[in-house]
Design a protein around this motif. Structure first.
Motif, short mmCIF file in Angstrom:
data_model
loop_
_atom_site.label_atom_id
_atom_site.label_comp_id
_atom_site.label_asym_id
_atom_site.label_seq_id
_atom_site.Cartn_x
_atom_site.Cartn_y
_atom_site.Cartn_z
N PRO C 111 0.42 -1.09 -0.22
CA PRO C 111 0.22 0.51 0.42
C PRO C 111 1.04 1.08 0.22
CG PRO C 111 -0.55 -0.92 1.95
CD PRO C 111 0.55 -2.23 0.95
N ALA C 112 2.07 1.08 0.83
CA ALA C 112 2.85 2.80 1.01
C ALA C 112 3.15 2.82 -0.58
CB ALA C 112 3.76 2.14 1.65
N ARG C 113 3.61 1.60 -1.18
CA ARG C 113 4.46 2.01 -2.44
C ARG C 113 3.72 2.52 -3.67
NH1 ARG C 113 4.54 0.16 -6.55
NH2 ARG C 113 3.50 -1.55 -6.28
N ARG C 114 2.31 1.79 -3.46
CA ARG C 114 1.29 2.62 -4.26
C ARG C 114 0.61 4.06 -4.76
NH1 ARG C 114 -2.39 -1.35 -6.67
NH2 ARG C 114 -3.61 0.14 -7.21
N ALA C 115 0.60 4.38 -2.95
CA ALA C 115 0.32 5.19 -2.28
C ALA C 115 1.45 6.74 -2.63
CB ALA C 115 -0.19 5.28 -0.94
N THR C 116 1.99 6.10 -2.87
CA THR C 116 3.57 7.61 -3.15
C THR C 116 3.18 7.26 -5.01
OG1 THR C 116 4.74 5.89 -1.51
CG2 THR C 116 6.37 7.63 -2.75
N GLU C 117 3.98 5.96 -5.58
CA GLU C 117 2.74 6.33 -6.39
C GLU C 117 2.00 7.21 -7.41
OE1 GLU C 117 3.31 2.59 -8.16
OE2 GLU C 117 2.35 2.71 -9.94
N TRP C 118 0.72 6.74 -6.35
CA TRP C 118 -0.34 7.71 -7.35
C TRP C 118 -0.14 9.10 -6.76
CZ3 TRP C 118 -3.21 7.78 -10.24
CH2 TRP C 118 -3.68 6.58 -11.24
N LEU C 119 1.44 9.16 -5.52
CA LEU C 119 0.95 11.08 -5.16
C LEU C 119 2.19 11.36 -6.10
CD1 LEU C 119 0.94 10.87 -1.49
CD2 LEU C 119 -0.81 11.84 -2.24
N ASP C 120 2.77 10.55 -6.95
CA ASP C 120 4.10 11.27 -7.40
C ASP C 120 3.57 11.76 -9.08
OD1 ASP C 120 6.41 10.98 -6.69
OD2 ASP C 120 6.87 9.40 -7.84
N ARG C 121 2.35 10.88 -8.96
CA ARG C 121 2.19 11.10 -10.24
C ARG C 121 1.21 12.40 -10.45
NH1 ARG C 121 -0.52 5.76 -13.76
NH2 ARG C 121 0.34 3.61 -12.29
N LEU C 122 0.42 12.21 -9.12
CA LEU C 122 -0.69 13.79 -9.10
C LEU C 122 0.06 14.79 -8.70
CD1 LEU C 122 -3.93 12.04 -8.37
CD2 LEU C 122 -3.54 12.99 -10.38
N ASP C 123 1.44 14.92 -8.59
CA ASP C 123 2.89 15.61 -8.62
C ASP C 123 2.84 16.18 -6.60
OD1 ASP C 123 4.96 17.17 -9.52
OD2 ASP C 123 3.65 18.92 -10.21
N VAL C 124 2.10 15.72 -6.04
CA VAL C 124 1.89 16.23 -4.69
C VAL C 124 2.86 15.09 -3.51
CG1 VAL C 124 0.02 17.54 -4.44
CG2 VAL C 124 -0.48 15.08 -4.56
N ALA C 125 3.74 14.57 -4.17
CA ALA C 125 4.70 13.68 -3.53
C ALA C 125 5.03 14.14 -2.22
CB ALA C 125 5.50 12.71 -4.06
N ASP C 126 5.74 15.54 -2.64
CA ASP C 126 6.02 16.60 -1.44
C ASP C 126 5.22 16.70 -0.66
OD1 ASP C 126 5.18 17.96 -3.42
OD2 ASP C 126 5.84 19.47 -2.74
N LEU C 127 3.68 16.89 -0.52
CA LEU C 127 3.09 17.35 0.65
C LEU C 127 2.66 15.68 1.63
CD1 LEU C 127 0.66 19.06 -1.06
CD2 LEU C 127 2.45 19.81 -0.69
N ALA C 128 3.59 14.92 1.00
CA ALA C 128 2.80 13.49 1.85
C ALA C 128 2.64 13.35 2.97
CB ALA C 128 3.85 12.24 1.21
N GLU C 129 3.28 14.00 4.35
CA GLU C 129 3.66 13.90 5.68
C GLU C 129 2.78 15.08 6.00
OE1 GLU C 129 4.54 11.62 6.89
OE2 GLU C 129 5.10 10.74 5.21
N ARG C 130 2.34 15.98 5.19
CA ARG C 130 1.22 17.15 5.85
C ARG C 130 -0.51 15.83 6.19
NH1 ARG C 130 1.34 22.21 2.47
NH2 ARG C 130 3.81 22.71 2.37
N ARG C 131 -0.58 17.58 7.19
CA ARG C 131 -2.01 17.47 7.49
C ARG C 131 -2.53 17.57 5.96
NH1 ARG C 131 -3.44 14.81 12.77
NH2 ARG C 131 -1.97 13.43 13.13
N PRO C 132 -4.29 17.67 5.87
CA PRO C 132 -4.76 18.26 4.76
C PRO C 132 -5.12 19.11 5.09
CG PRO C 132 -6.23 15.42 5.41
CD PRO C 132 -4.50 16.37 5.91
N SER C 133 -5.06 19.57 6.69
CA SER C 133 -5.57 20.52 6.98
C SER C 133 -4.73 22.05 6.91
CB SER C 133 -6.03 21.17 8.10
OG SER C 133 -4.22 21.23 9.46
N ALA C 134 -3.42 21.56 5.98
CA ALA C 134 -2.55 22.21 6.04
C ALA C 134 -2.09 22.00 4.38
CB ALA C 134 -1.21 21.63 6.36
N LEU C 135 -3.03 21.96 3.55
CA LEU C 135 -3.02 21.80 2.13
C LEU C 135 -4.05 23.13 1.06
CD1 LEU C 135 -3.90 18.01 0.99
CD2 LEU C 135 -1.49 19.67 1.29
N SER C 136 -3.63 23.68 0.41
CA SER C 136 -4.31 24.07 -0.60
C SER C 136 -5.35 23.69 -1.08
CB SER C 136 -3.81 25.50 -1.74
OG SER C 136 -2.90 24.29 -2.61
#
Ligand SMILES: Nc1ncnc2c1ncn2[C@@H]1O[C@H](COP(=O)(O)OP(=O)(O)OP(=O)(O)O)[C@@H](O)[C@H]1O
Ligand SMILES: Nc1ncnc2c1ncn2[C@@H]1O[C@H](COP(=O)(O)OP(=O)(O)OP(=O)(O)O)[C@@H](O)[C@H]1O
Ligand SMILES: [Mg+2]
Ligand SMILES: [Mg+2]
Lengths: 229, 267, 352, 267, 352
Positions: C111-136
């Motif tokens: 699951p972790a690899r899958r998640a990272t892969e999709w975050l990567d594809r949608l170009d938000v991998a650098d936000l992985a550790e954020r909480r949703p409240s800290a997202l635009s």
């Protein structure tokens, strides 16, 4: 407050819970003897009543189930007199009316499997219970050491214990039967009464105290199982 | 300077009643500290009896809180999520133990779990088990009075939580159990913590039901409040010293819990 | 049928959604419609968040919901990847944990690899550790998209998955989505308000209006032959309802329009592109057979092009160059003539 | 058929503990009903003493709840919104009255507001006012034990409420007071209701602190729980009848409150 | 100055927003920028929801925030109409009460009438009695807009006020907004992802990238002369950075481009419209001086037009007709030649 005019006056009496029925009857008689007077009765544990008296509760007469407790009131300077003993009470064994454990004497309390409730040694009824058992030469391990006699009685009435050490005057409900303890074994307890120093109606209060200590009072108390001092 | 620029400033119409509330709760505690027999405190703190009562109190109150959590949280979830359990009768049932004077609560517990009680009777007849006068009885009495606090707090939180997050979890393939464990529970964690603290505090201070249902025997059923009550008549200063022990121990636990408690509360 | 086939009758308050929807496997169906037309309700019903009152939902032969057969497959067993309109990220989990949630729940490997892969594809991998409240807003939307896709769904239900994305990200995400969706073998329903999304991404289009399907078909068909004014406006065209006889169409508002196809008879729809209309200060002479006196209602100027709303009859949107706007001195209230060549407009039979 | 199609079905792993919880809370109440002296109930219900005690209980518990609301809600707001009040000491102060055994609470109240207390002393010296043994003392004792429930519940709700809605209100020109009254309060209304019910129930059942601080004088300070306690040794069945009165009155009030209470809870 | 002038330095977590912004009264300034570039942060800071760490916010001479002078006017005294990106309607109030909230708080006359009027203008009057939870996404957005406008603000801050609106409603709301904003005397900041919104509604444009202003100016200037690739993409154009000498520009990737203006020297930006590029299967002969071998990366087909991404150098977006797409048999991976006439592209000096 204690008084409300020349004709109409209210006398507030704080008395130990074990005096509930006897004092209720006495109060009615006292009211009949003193038209225009209402006696308001406030029952409770002796020591919390004493605490209230010392703290300035609007009380005219205080009757305690314990000499020691009364002494604290006297020492605190809240009593108007030296608070004489006016009656006594002695220990007995309360058992559930069904008496399924088939207890017949104080010695039976030591039988294995018999659940006994008594008061904690710190409180008067506990001290009296301990002394009684000592006098009888019986060693008992109770399942509970309760803070007051009414708790012990409640357990007997509910059938949760097979026996409880209580005062003679406590055997009043149908659910509870008494196994008498020989008079030379049963410990007794002294009840003391006093006029409260801060009472605004010293005379009326004095009359009530005298009434309780007098022949009528003693007679009524005796019908509820109390002994003479 | 920065003080002036803070976006939050405290309006007087809140500060005045707030300070009144603090005084109201604080003065009695202060009074207790003032009349406390500080000289007796140390010996009292280390007396065998006090330690025994304290240990018993901590064990039973924590067990009661645990019991309340294990059955109370599911009940709260059912109350907020299913029609049957949401009915007025369940709600009344959960709230009523709150209004019962503790002594009567004890009488009721005896009527249910005592030697002649509706559940305790058969238990005694068939298995020879008697609950009253055991440490377990203390836990039961404490759980009985404490659980409603937990259930009501958690139920309230669940009602105002966003159920759509649970739906989102379901569309991601999460089973009900996963949704419950990984979404519902974490979301209401602050309220569970608050409810548990309320329940624990109530259990720790519980006196009347315990006395009536479980009795008062040192080391077995005499918790700290019972020891305090037993001492109150005769050795008032000892009673106050014991109360201080209770207050101080709770304060230490509450303050040290605080970090984690608040962390749970943060969103 | 291979894919989704749904007959849905469901209510929310006063609103009733009553539609038949078919979405083929491996194809993308855009769901268009005005605000409040029931698009979100449709998706939630398909995802199993609300049972139908009547009807039947079936996917590749598997019945998901049918009151008549007492069948209701709950959401967690449908494997529908639903992206909510308002994201609904789990506030207590990090971005990474949000995306891992689906794979973990389903017991997918790594699951972790899958998640990272999709975050990567949608170009938000650098936000992985954020909480949703800290997202635009846009970051949250991309994470929501990643979360749905990472759960490897059988059917994709995307509720305006790109509304909060900025224009250039949207181009990228659209491209990424198109690539992924091309590999995706199940049906996809894509709610969008951007006709471009529909045109670029979708094979088919379903148009909802007031809880009913007002038009459906391939993207091309719907784009070229809008059946309602709403669809026409969406596609940037003018639409007139008319009755055609011998190359002349009489509109409901009384105007007549010369149309190219003389064989067409009966109820027709006439579509005129804004670019096909010319505005004149004086009545035009020449070959244009359709000439109407109109009044300018509104002028919207883009960079080098203006969109002019005129009131007729007929009411039309007209596209003119910046130069003509200046030459004509266009301003609201002006009286003009509008002309359109018969050959430059489209007419086809009404089909309902 | 529709039963099968409901989206919510109750998973067994919640139903089992939930039913245990209900049995646990329900059996004692059932037991109480079984041992109740139903014959005595009607005369008891209408006896002058019972009515007097009931009236007093309702008046004082409602007043105490009112007092707790008026000062407790602002305190909760301050605790969740300002740095100073959010400190560990305020939190401990609010939680400690929960752990104090009620009788000790009464002693503490005497130490604060008694004739010789730190606040009561000056009050007596200067104004001749004595709080103990008055009806007001009952209200104070009940408010002291009940307020923490309200404060902790409301504080928890405020912490998990969306502060951005308050910001939205501010950008629309709403003063702090308007924001508080028209946004903050309505948003946490369900929790305030829940907290008030908890506090009211606690006040209604309060016994130990009242007895110690206010005494037990019929018509003045003898609330229903005190009357029950007073009756317990002599007329146990009367005591149980009085308890039933308390339970029934609370149940009626809770069930009739329910509509409004739940309305507040709905989002 | 009459209007808003702000120097802002503010942080949220790791993110730092550091911008100078000027917005004239009576004009509409569009704020564009990629997701996470700080647009929402900017608006919240202006509204007083977050004090600046350093800098100064001033509106028509009134200082709203200046740490150096210890001034901070709280949100409730700023009269800024802020429309939140996620609406933030009050869940416990009806739609009507939500819109009345501002007028009531400010003691404006006839709050109920004002609210009704605005709900009417935004075409959601029939929803007045609903709770926000019973609204669709687009309905909620219109109510949020009405709520902000009804409070009669001095400055309008709109955070993607139309993202959730369907295409035709958006046209109407845009028109309504334009009419209202034309009457509005204060400055307006409009965050949007739709370049059309910016072009149609805005007088000026500020582009944020990574918390800094990357370009600002009038809409026309920015539209015609994008300074960064982001802006160019937004406007649908290709942008190349180059050094110009004698009508020949050498790009950073090595390609050379013939440009129309021979006088231009030094660092320049070259902008090529997708329509200006022609694709060929064989090297073209003829007048086009710019010819590059390219590989097709992606083909997006719209109705009668395709957008083709090609990789060069240079990387370009090319617009072709549906006919050419068919004729050329366009598909990813194909090798082609791209040509562009020097006269059909734009070059201007880089200005930073
Ligand atoms: N709880 C409810 N009670 C009453 N009506 C509701 C409720 N929820 C939604 N509606 C109504 O149902 C209709 C359909 O809503 P839905 O959210 O499906 O619309 P939508 O097509 O997704 O719109 P949008 O483009 O604005 O998101 C709307 O008119 C909405 O107001
Ligand atoms: N609480 C926070 N902690 C850390 N970083 C944050 C926090 N809130 C926002 N950010 C970051 O600040 C940056 C700016 O956010 P902001 O919401 O202003 O972006 P935006 O331009 O409005 O984007 P969008 O177009 O997606 O709405 C983002 O990168 C975001 O991740
Ligand atoms: Mg929707
Ligand atoms: Mg934003």
């Amino acid at each position: 407050s204690g008084s409300s005019g020349a004709d109409e006056s209210t006398l507030t009496v704080s008395a130990a819970a074990s005096l509930t029925e006897s004092f209720t009857e006495l109060a009615t008689q006292f009211e009949a003897d003193h038209p225009g007077t209402t006696v308001r009765l406030n029952f409770g544990g002796s020591s919390s009543l004493a605490e209230q008296v010392v703290s300035g509760a609007p009380v005219d007469v205080f009757a305690s189930a314990s000499r020691t407790t009364m002494d604290t009131v006297v020492e605190a300077g809240a009593a108007a007199d030296d608070a004489p003993t006016f009656t006594t009470n002695s220990m007995t064994i309360a058992v559930p009316s069904a008496n399924r454990a088939n207890l017949t004497s104080i010695a039976d309390l030591a039988k294995p499997g018999v659940r006994v409730a008594e008061c904690a040694p710190e409180v008067p009824c506990g001290a009296a219970a301990r002394k009684t058992l000592q006098n009888a030469g019986v060693t008992v391990t109770p399942v509970t050491l309760d803070p007051d006699v009414k708790t012990v009685l409640g357990r007997v009435a509910a059938g949760e214990v097979d026996a409880g050490l209580v005062y003679v005057t406590d055997i009043r409900t149908a659910n509870v039967a008494a196994i008498p303890i020989p008079a030379d074994v049963a410990a007794t307890n002294e009840y003391a009464i006093t006029v409260v120093k801060a009472s605004p109606q010293q005379d009326l209060a004095r009359q009530f105290v005298d009434f309780v200590a007098g022949p009528t009072g003693q007679q009524v108390l005796a019908t509820y199982g109390f002994g003479t001092p | 300077m920065t003080g002036k620029r803070r976006t939050e400033s405290t309006p007087w119409y809140l500060v005045v009643p707030g300070v009144v509330a603090i005084a109201f709760l604080g003065l009695p505690l202060l009074g207790l500290l003032l009349i406390a027999p500080w000289g007796d405190l140390l010996p009292e703190l280390t007396s065998e009896e006090a330690l025994q009562a304290l240990r018993l109190s901590l064990i039973t109150s924590l067990s009661a809180t645990g019991l309340a959590l294990v059955v109370g949280v599911p009940l709260a979830v059912l109350m907020s999520r299913t029609r049957w359990f949401a009915g007025p009768w369940v709600r009344a049932l959960v709230t009523l133990p709150l209004v019962l004077p503790p002594v009567v609560g004890g009488v009721a517990l005896l009527a249910a779990f005592g030697r002649n009680g509706i559940a305790g009777g058969p238990l005694y007849e068939l298995a020879g088990v008697q609950l009253p006068f055991t440490t377990l009885a203390v836990v039961i009495a404490e759980a009985f009075v404490a659980m409603p606090f937990l259930v009501i707090t958690v139920d309230g939180a669940l009602r105002s939580a966003d159920r759509r997050l649970e739906q989102a979890a379901a569309t991601l393939g999460a089973s009900r159990w996963t949704v419950f464990r990984r979404v519902t529970l974490p979301l209401i964690a602050p309220s569970i913590a608050a409810g548990a603290v309320l329940a624990w505090a109530r259990a720790l201070g519980e006196f009347g039901a315990t006395l009536t249902f479980a009795g008062s025997f040192p080391g077995v059923t005499r918790t700290l409040p019972l020891a305090i009550y037993a001492a109150l008549d005769v050795q008032r200063s000892q009673a106050i010293a014991l109360s201080l022990v209770l207050v101080i121990v709770s304060a230490v636990i509450l303050v040290s819990l605080r970090g984690q408690f608040l962390a749970g509360m943060r969103r | 049928m291979n894919g989704l086939s749904a007959r849905i009758d469901v209510s929310r308050g006063d609103f009733r959604l009553h539609v038949d929807i078919v979405a083929a496997a491996g194809r993308i169906t855009a769901v268009l419609g005005p605000n409040g037309s029931g698009k979100t309700t449709l998706l939630h019903t398909l995802a199993g968040l609300q049972p139908v009152d009547a009807g039947r939902i079936e996917i590749s032969g598997r019945v998901l919901d049918d009151p008549a057969e007492s069948v209701f497959v709950p959401a967690e067993h449908r494997r529908t990847g639903l992206v909510f309109q308002d994201f609904l990220l789990f506030p207590h989990l990090s971005v990474q944990a949000n995306v891992e949630f689906g794979p973990r729940s389903l017991g997918l490997p790594e699951p972790a690899r899958r998640a990272t892969e999709w975050l990567d594809r949608l170009d938000v991998a650098d936000l992985a550790e954020r909480r949703p409240s800290a997202l635009s807003g846009g970051q949250a939307q991309r994470v929501a998209l990643a979360r749905a896709l990472a759960a490897d769904p059988d059917m994709l239900l995307l509720d305006e998955p790109m509304a909060a994305l900025d224009a250039s990200t949207r181009v990228e995400v659209r491209r990424e989505l198109r690539r992924h969706l091309r590999e995706f073998t199940g049906p996809t329903l894509l709610v969008t308000h951007d006709p471009l999304d529909a045109l670029v991404l979708a094979d088919d289009v379903v148009v909802l209006e007031s809880g009913r399907v007002s038009q459906s078909g391939t993207t091309d068909d719907v784009g070229r032959r809008p059946a309602t004014s709403y669809v026409a406006t969406l596609m940037g065209a003018n639409l007139l309802h008319a009755i055609a006889v011998d190359g002349l169409a009489t509109c409901t508002d009384g105007t007549t329009v010369a149309i190219p196809d003389r064989a067409l008879r009966g109820e027709v729809i006439v579509v005129i592109r804004p670019e096909a209309i010319v505005l004149h200060r004086t009545p035009p002479e020449g070959s244009a057979r359709n000439v109407w006196p109109v009044r300018v209602v509104d002028v919207e100027t883009h960079l080098d092009r203006s969109l002019v709303q005129v009131a007729g009859p007929p009411d039309l949107a007209v596209a003119v160059t910046a130069a003509s706007t200046r030459d004509l001195g266009l301003a609201p209230g002006m009286q003009l003539w509008a002309s359109a060549k018969a050959l430059d407009l489209d007419a086809y039979p009404r089909s309902d």
